[in-house]
Design a protein around this motif. Structure first.
Motif, PDB file in Angstrom:
ATOM      1  N   UNK A   1       0.841  -1.208   0.000  1.00  0.00           N
ATOM      2  CA  UNK A   1       0.000   0.000   0.000  1.00  0.00           C
ATOM      3  C   UNK A   1       0.876   1.259   0.000  1.00  0.00           C
ATOM      4  N   UNK A   2       0.292   2.356  -0.458  1.00  0.00           N
ATOM      5  CA  UNK A   2       1.016   3.627  -0.473  1.00  0.00           C
ATOM      6  C   UNK A   2       1.314   4.062   0.968  1.00  0.00           C
ATOM      7  N   UNK A   3       0.416   3.732   1.913  1.00  0.00           N
ATOM      8  CA  UNK A   3       0.650   4.094   3.322  1.00  0.00           C
ATOM      9  C   UNK A   3       1.855   3.334   3.874  1.00  0.00           C
ATOM     10  N   UNK A   4       1.990   2.048   3.535  1.00  0.00           N
ATOM     11  CA  UNK A   4       3.148   1.270   4.012  1.00  0.00           C
ATOM     12  C   UNK A   4       4.435   1.888   3.482  1.00  0.00           C
ATOM     13  N   UNK A   5       4.409   2.361   2.245  1.00  0.00           N
ATOM     14  CA  UNK A   5       5.598   2.998   1.663  1.00  0.00           C
ATOM     15  C   UNK A   5       5.876   4.340   2.328  1.00  0.00           C
ATOM     16  N   UNK A   6       4.818   5.080   2.590  1.00  0.00           N
ATOM     17  CA  UNK A   6       4.957   6.399   3.222  1.00  0.00           C
ATOM     18  C   UNK A   6       5.633   6.265   4.592  1.00  0.00           C
ATOM     19  N   UNK A   7       5.305   5.201   5.314  1.00  0.00           N
ATOM     20  CA  UNK A   7       5.819   5.036   6.685  1.00  0.00           C
ATOM     21  C   UNK A   7       7.057   4.146   6.774  1.00  0.00           C
ATOM     22  N   UNK A   8       7.574   3.690   5.644  1.00  0.00           N
ATOM     23  CA  UNK A   8       8.730   2.795   5.664  1.00  0.00           C
ATOM     24  C   UNK A   8      10.022   3.569   5.972  1.00  0.00           C
TER      25      UNK A   8
ATOM     26  N   UNK B   1      -1.537   1.773  -8.649  1.00  0.00           N
ATOM     27  CA  UNK B   1      -1.214   3.179  -8.913  1.00  0.00           C
ATOM     28  C   UNK B   1      -0.526   3.329 -10.270  1.00  0.00           C
ATOM     29  N   UNK B   2       0.456   2.476 -10.534  1.00  0.00           N
ATOM     30  CA  UNK B   2       1.203   2.619 -11.788  1.00  0.00           C
ATOM     31  C   UNK B   2       0.427   2.072 -12.981  1.00  0.00           C
ATOM     32  N   UNK B   3      -0.409   1.049 -12.751  1.00  0.00           N
ATOM     33  CA  UNK B   3      -1.161   0.460 -13.874  1.00  0.00           C
ATOM     34  C   UNK B   3      -2.327   1.346 -14.299  1.00  0.00           C
ATOM     35  N   UNK B   4      -2.785   2.212 -13.408  1.00  0.00           N
ATOM     36  CA  UNK B   4      -3.973   3.021 -13.699  1.00  0.00           C
ATOM     37  C   UNK B   4      -3.710   4.015 -14.842  1.00  0.00           C
ATOM     38  N   UNK B   5      -2.497   4.571 -14.868  1.00  0.00           N
ATOM     39  CA  UNK B   5      -2.053   5.429 -15.992  1.00  0.00           C
ATOM     40  C   UNK B   5      -2.902   6.678 -16.224  1.00  0.00           C
ATOM     41  N   UNK B   6      -3.471   7.212 -15.142  1.00  0.00           N
ATOM     42  CA  UNK B   6      -4.062   8.551 -15.237  1.00  0.00           C
ATOM     43  C   UNK B   6      -2.871   9.515 -15.320  1.00  0.00           C
TER      44      UNK B   6
ATOM     45  N   UNK C   1      -2.428  12.380 -14.472  1.00  0.00           N
ATOM     46  CA  UNK C   1      -2.304  13.352 -13.380  1.00  0.00           C
ATOM     47  C   UNK C   1      -1.625  12.753 -12.152  1.00  0.00           C
ATOM     48  N   UNK C   2      -1.297  11.480 -12.187  1.00  0.00           N
ATOM     49  CA  UNK C   2      -0.819  10.852 -10.954  1.00  0.00           C
ATOM     50  C   UNK C   2       0.591  11.305 -10.588  1.00  0.00           C
ATOM     51  N   UNK C   3       0.853  11.301  -9.274  1.00  0.00           N
ATOM     52  CA  UNK C   3       2.111  11.845  -8.761  1.00  0.00           C
ATOM     53  C   UNK C   3       3.283  10.866  -8.869  1.00  0.00           C
ATOM     54  N   UNK C   4       3.029   9.576  -8.674  1.00  0.00           N
ATOM     55  CA  UNK C   4       4.167   8.651  -8.600  1.00  0.00           C
ATOM     56  C   UNK C   4       4.871   8.399  -9.931  1.00  0.00           C
ATOM     57  N   UNK C   5       4.160   8.292 -11.057  1.00  0.00           N
ATOM     58  CA  UNK C   5       4.886   7.975 -12.303  1.00  0.00           C
ATOM     59  C   UNK C   5       6.001   8.969 -12.665  1.00  0.00           C
ATOM     60  N   UNK C   6       5.780  10.310 -12.535  1.00  0.00           N
ATOM     61  CA  UNK C   6       6.904  11.204 -12.841  1.00  0.00           C
ATOM     62  C   UNK C   6       8.105  10.995 -11.907  1.00  0.00           C
ATOM     63  N   UNK C   7       7.812  10.809 -10.603  1.00  0.00           N
ATOM     64  CA  UNK C   7       8.917  10.663  -9.636  1.00  0.00           C
ATOM     65  C   UNK C   7       9.688   9.371  -9.895  1.00  0.00           C
ATOM     66  N   UNK C   8       8.938   8.274 -10.060  1.00  0.00           N
ATOM     67  CA  UNK C   8       9.614   6.988 -10.269  1.00  0.00           C
ATOM     68  C   UNK C   8      10.342   6.952 -11.610  1.00  0.00           C
ATOM     69  N   UNK C   9       9.799   7.649 -12.623  1.00  0.00           N
ATOM     70  CA  UNK C   9      10.494   7.729 -13.916  1.00  0.00           C
ATOM     71  C   UNK C   9      11.813   8.472 -13.751  1.00  0.00           C
ATOM     72  N   UNK C  10      11.772   9.612 -13.054  1.00  0.00           N
ATOM     73  CA  UNK C  10      12.990  10.407 -12.873  1.00  0.00           C
ATOM     74  C   UNK C  10      14.057   9.610 -12.118  1.00  0.00           C
ATOM     75  N   UNK C  11      13.614   8.753 -11.186  1.00  0.00           N
ATOM     76  CA  UNK C  11      14.569   7.956 -10.403  1.00  0.00           C
ATOM     77  C   UNK C  11      15.060   6.733 -11.168  1.00  0.00           C
TER      78      UNK C  11
END
Ligand SMILES: Cc1cc2nc3c(=O)[nH]c(=O)nc-3n(C[C@H](O)[C@H](O)[C@H](O)COP(=O)(O)OP(=O)(O)OC[C@H]3O[C@@H](n4cnc5c(N)ncnc54)[C@H](O)[C@@H]3O)c2cc1C
Length: 287
Positions: free
Chosen positions: A77-84, A115-120, A122-132
């Motif tokens: 979950x995104x929450x598990x990642x947020x708190x890791x 999150x990544x499969x949805x491909x909206x 506007x989503x925040x994670x795809x740009x960040x993960x792409x840059x990384x």
């Protein structure tokens, strides 16, 4: 509501076998936060939903590989990642991004795979993960393949994944002293959908920018790499003129689409200003 079948297999392989490469009305479900909205809006009328909730526990784990790469199970979950603490120590840009992604109710159930499969766009994670430079592991009937997050989205709500392929893992390379930032510009509350999102990852060497990656979200039909701006900035010391010019050139070069979060002209203006601010924020960050 039209009745549909809801299946909860106990393995990812079984989940794959319950999907159909030809049938868009059979869908996997991660957290269901996007699927439920599409069903409520009547744009998705599934005949079968395949929940990934009960699949093997390893698909919900966050771990470090021997080579320092971050391995995230697709159903984490995104929450598990947020708190890791692992994520916070090695990739603080991800922790900062999760904190402003939607609200805690969504983050508690939404999964990184969904999150990544949805491909909206506007989503925040795809740009960040792409840059990384992150990549996903996709599992299908013929085995596994790796896909760079940068190559995953090919249009509005469209990815290169086959209908019977599932994201089983996300792998993020180590930061190795690099710098990164994500700027999310919203028009209402801070965690709202972005009017524009811009992610930066780079190294600094002797005061000069090296290996910079810039990815913009909420501007076109998919997260888009700003190659021209990257070329303009690479090898130079960042100053206000350089950053301002790169922002203006990036805004001119993109065919930005208007949406309910801002007109094309407004988003272009945001990009021309925020590109420089995001690069500065990345340089000022620990990593
Ligand atoms: C109120 C609200 C506000 C939001 N605000 C933001 C925001 O500010 N920023 C932002 O980035 N996002 C935002 N979102 C979107 C949210 O991030 C997504 O809904 C969520 O990440 C999707 O994950 P999920 O696991 O719930 O996906 P699901 O709804 O389960 O699935 C989404 C899609 O992915 C497919 N899928 C699911 N899992 C997999 C898998 N493992 N492999 C392959 N395909 C899969 C499904 O079939 C479906 O097509 C918001 C959502 C809501 C409801």
């Amino acid at each position: 509501m039209i009745p549909f079948e809801y299946l909860s297999p106990e393995s990812l392989d079984e989940a794959v076998s319950l999907l159909d490469p030809e049938d868009p009305d059979i869908r996997p479900v991660g957290g269901g936060t996007a699927i439920m909205l599409m069903m409520k809006a009547g744009v998705l009328r599934p005949t079968r939903l395949v929940s990934l909730h009960r699949t093997e526990a390893r698909h919900r784990q966050i771990s470090l590989g021997d080579d320092g790469e971050l391995h995230i199970g697709g159903m984490t979950t995104l929450a598990a990642l947020e708190h890791s603490s692992l994520v916070r120590e090695g990739w603080p840009v991800l922790t900062r991004t999760f904190r402003r992604l939607s609200n805690v109710r969504v983050r508690n159930v939404a999964t990184i795979g969904g999150n990544l499969a949805h491909a909206d766009p506007h989503m925040d994670m795809p740009p960040v993960l792409s840059a990384l430079g992150a990549r996903v592991v996709a599992i299908g009937p013929n085995g596994k393949r790796e896909i760079a997050v940068e190559d995953l989205c090919v249009g509005y709500y469209e990815t290169v994944l086959a209908r019977n392929e599932l994201i089983s893992e996300v792998i993020v390379p180590p930061m190795k002293g690099g710098h990164a930032a994500y700027f999310k510009v919203t028009t209402r509350v801070a965690h709202d959908w972005p009017s524009l999102g811009i992610a930066v990852a780079a190294r600094m060497e002797g005061g000069k920018i090296r290996d910079i990656k810039l990815v913009v979200g909420a501007a076109t039909d998919r997260p888009t790499r700003l190659l021209q701006a990257e070329a303009q900035l690479g090898g130079l010391a960042p100053d206000d003129t350089l950053l301002g010019n790169a922002g203006i050139a990036a805004a001119k070069s993109l065919n930005i689409v208007s949406d309910s979060h801002g007109s094309s002209a407004y988003k272009k203006h945001l990009l021309s200003i925020y590109l420089g601010r995001a690069v500065r924020a990345a340089m000022d960050s620990q990593n």
